[in-house]
Design a protein around this motif. Structure first.
Motif, PDB file in Angstrom:
ATOM      1  N   ILE A 182       0.619  -1.108   0.010  1.00  0.00           N
ATOM      2  CA  ILE A 182       0.045   0.050   0.185  1.00  0.00           C
ATOM      3  C   ILE A 182       0.869   1.321   0.051  1.00  0.00           C
ATOM      4  O   ILE A 182       0.279   2.299  -0.706  1.00  0.00           O
ATOM      5  CB  ILE A 182      -0.898   0.026   1.044  1.00  0.00           C
ATOM      6  N   ILE A 183       1.979   1.302   0.264  1.00  0.00           N
ATOM      7  CA  ILE A 183       2.806   2.569   0.396  1.00  0.00           C
ATOM      8  C   ILE A 183       3.179   3.244  -0.785  1.00  0.00           C
ATOM      9  O   ILE A 183       3.056   4.208  -0.914  1.00  0.00           O
ATOM     10  CB  ILE A 183       4.002   2.105   1.541  1.00  0.00           C
ATOM     11  N   PRO A 184       3.754   2.260  -1.711  1.00  0.00           N
ATOM     12  CA  PRO A 184       4.104   2.888  -3.052  1.00  0.00           C
ATOM     13  C   PRO A 184       2.948   3.509  -3.684  1.00  0.00           C
ATOM     14  O   PRO A 184       3.079   4.609  -4.125  1.00  0.00           O
ATOM     15  CB  PRO A 184       4.664   1.844  -3.707  1.00  0.00           C
ATOM     16  N   PRO A 185       1.838   2.995  -3.884  1.00  0.00           N
ATOM     17  CA  PRO A 185       0.628   3.748  -4.601  1.00  0.00           C
ATOM     18  C   PRO A 185       0.277   5.107  -3.623  1.00  0.00           C
ATOM     19  O   PRO A 185      -0.232   5.991  -4.351  1.00  0.00           O
ATOM     20  CB  PRO A 185      -0.346   2.590  -4.822  1.00  0.00           C
ATOM     21  N   ALA A 186       0.545   4.732  -2.314  1.00  0.00           N
ATOM     22  CA  ALA A 186      -0.206   5.821  -1.572  1.00  0.00           C
ATOM     23  C   ALA A 186       0.531   7.263  -1.538  1.00  0.00           C
ATOM     24  O   ALA A 186       0.356   8.326  -1.440  1.00  0.00           O
ATOM     25  CB  ALA A 186      -0.294   5.424  -0.063  1.00  0.00           C
ATOM     26  N   LYS A 187       2.141   6.804  -1.695  1.00  0.00           N
ATOM     27  CA  LYS A 187       2.925   7.951  -2.070  1.00  0.00           C
ATOM     28  C   LYS A 187       2.868   8.555  -3.552  1.00  0.00           C
ATOM     29  O   LYS A 187       2.760   9.947  -3.523  1.00  0.00           O
ATOM     30  CB  LYS A 187       4.439   7.313  -1.872  1.00  0.00           C
ATOM     31  N   LYS A 188       2.158   8.058  -4.208  1.00  0.00           N
ATOM     32  CA  LYS A 188       2.016   8.754  -5.716  1.00  0.00           C
ATOM     33  C   LYS A 188       0.570   9.419  -5.801  1.00  0.00           C
ATOM     34  O   LYS A 188       0.428  10.266  -6.687  1.00  0.00           O
ATOM     35  CB  LYS A 188       1.954   7.662  -6.736  1.00  0.00           C
ATOM     36  N   SER A 189      -0.305   8.978  -4.833  1.00  0.00           N
ATOM     37  CA  SER A 189      -1.806   9.382  -5.007  1.00  0.00           C
ATOM     38  C   SER A 189      -2.190  10.123  -3.591  1.00  0.00           C
ATOM     39  O   SER A 189      -2.098   9.034  -2.732  1.00  0.00           O
ATOM     40  CB  SER A 189      -2.560   8.559  -5.650  1.00  0.00           C
ATOM     41  N   ARG A 190      -2.659  11.243  -3.461  1.00  0.00           N
ATOM     42  CA  ARG A 190      -3.206  11.504  -2.196  1.00  0.00           C
ATOM     43  C   ARG A 190      -4.828  11.117  -2.349  1.00  0.00           C
ATOM     44  O   ARG A 190      -4.981  10.865  -0.894  1.00  0.00           O
ATOM     45  CB  ARG A 190      -3.492  13.231  -2.325  1.00  0.00           C
ATOM     46  N   ILE A 191      -5.270  10.705  -3.310  1.00  0.00           N
ATOM     47  CA  ILE A 191      -6.576   9.871  -3.284  1.00  0.00           C
ATOM     48  C   ILE A 191      -6.537   8.714  -2.350  1.00  0.00           C
ATOM     49  O   ILE A 191      -7.175   8.141  -1.433  1.00  0.00           O
ATOM     50  CB  ILE A 191      -7.259  10.071  -4.132  1.00  0.00           C
ATOM     51  N   ILE A 192      -5.398   7.798  -2.857  1.00  0.00           N
ATOM     52  CA  ILE A 192      -5.352   6.541  -2.590  1.00  0.00           C
ATOM     53  C   ILE A 192      -4.818   6.771  -0.902  1.00  0.00           C
ATOM     54  O   ILE A 192      -5.203   5.711  -0.215  1.00  0.00           O
ATOM     55  CB  ILE A 192      -4.158   5.720  -3.261  1.00  0.00           C
ATOM     56  N   LEU A 193      -3.816   7.669  -0.454  1.00  0.00           N
ATOM     57  CA  LEU A 193      -3.368   7.923   0.797  1.00  0.00           C
ATOM     58  C   LEU A 193      -4.496   8.248   1.901  1.00  0.00           C
ATOM     59  O   LEU A 193      -4.707   7.494   2.712  1.00  0.00           O
ATOM     60  CB  LEU A 193      -2.514   8.907   0.902  1.00  0.00           C
TER      61      LEU A 193
END
Length: 239
Positions: A182-193
């Protein structure tokens, strides 16, 4: 007669990319399956029976529940119902995963992939850009499934001889895999975070809210997944 020479799989082929991404999952499964092996041993399973059970059932919560019930002498219907409830979240994952395949993907590929839809394999597959290639998933499966089944067998053989603290420490590896997903996509997108943080908070609240706390973990996961993903889709639809 001309015979076309088949190309050897390159290190960058989808299959080997899946193998590469599946190695940490397999190692994590191997460690966590030690504790499952201990339960299998206390429930009267032989090494081969535990190995075969994990080889054919690629699920942690569902298999833990089923093995525990078998050890308690539960009936077939009770075991089937509990396993269905514990694994119900994979219905949602399978629906999401099926949409990532190319429309012309043969049914037998979809059926083979459905054999091993787990949280971690789903995570790495859904995070890949573009259409999901079955060979990538097969590569990851080749690492994950042996890790889970062999770990169970080794847990039956040696798990009962290990200190309880060590067995508990080995289980932490699985949570590390979740973070790696979960960390890599969360770092790229505030929505995912935001969705990840809301999911953490909602899951914590659900454990103590009487209305949801009485439900099984799998049922709570389904309710929260549908509610949070639907809200995210409404607020931030993908064009």
């Amino acid at each position: 007669m001309y015979i076309k020479k088949l190309d050897k799989p390159s290190a960058s082929s989808p299959f080997w990319e899946g193998v590469h991404d599946g190695i940490p999952i397999g190692l994590g499964y191997f460690a966590v399956a030690f504790s499952l092996g201990i339960i299998c041993r206390s429930s009267g399973f032989s090494v081969f029976q535990g190995f075969l059970a994990s080889l054919l059932n690629n699920t942690s919560a569902g298999e833990f529940a089923a093995i525990t019930l078998i050890g308690a002498g539960a009936g077939y219907l009770e075991i089937a119902l509990v396993t269905l409830i514990a694994n119900a979240r994979y219905l949602l994952m399978s629906c999401a995963l099926s949409q990532r395949f190319s429309p012309d993907t043969p049914f037998y590929h979809r059926l083979a992939v459905a054999f091993a839809v787990t949280d971690e394999l789903f995570g790495i597959a859904i995070a890949r850009a573009g259409a999901l290639q079955p060979m990538y998933y097969y590569g990851a499966m080749c690492m994950a499934i042996p890790g889970w089944s062999l770990g169970t067998a080794m847990g039956i053989i040696a798990g009962s001889q290990l200190p309880g603290r060590l067995v508990s420490a080995l289980g932490v590896a699985l949570y590390g895999m979740f973070l790696a997903v979960i960390i890599p996509p969360a770092k790229k997108s505030r929505i995912i975070l935001t969705v990840v943080l809301v999911s953490f908070a909602a899951s914590f609240i659900a454990n103590y809210w009487d209305v949801l706390a009485a439900l099984s973990g799998g049922t709570r996961t389904i309710i929260l997944t549908v509610a949070i993903s639907a809200l995210a889709a409404i607020l931030h639809p993908v064009k």
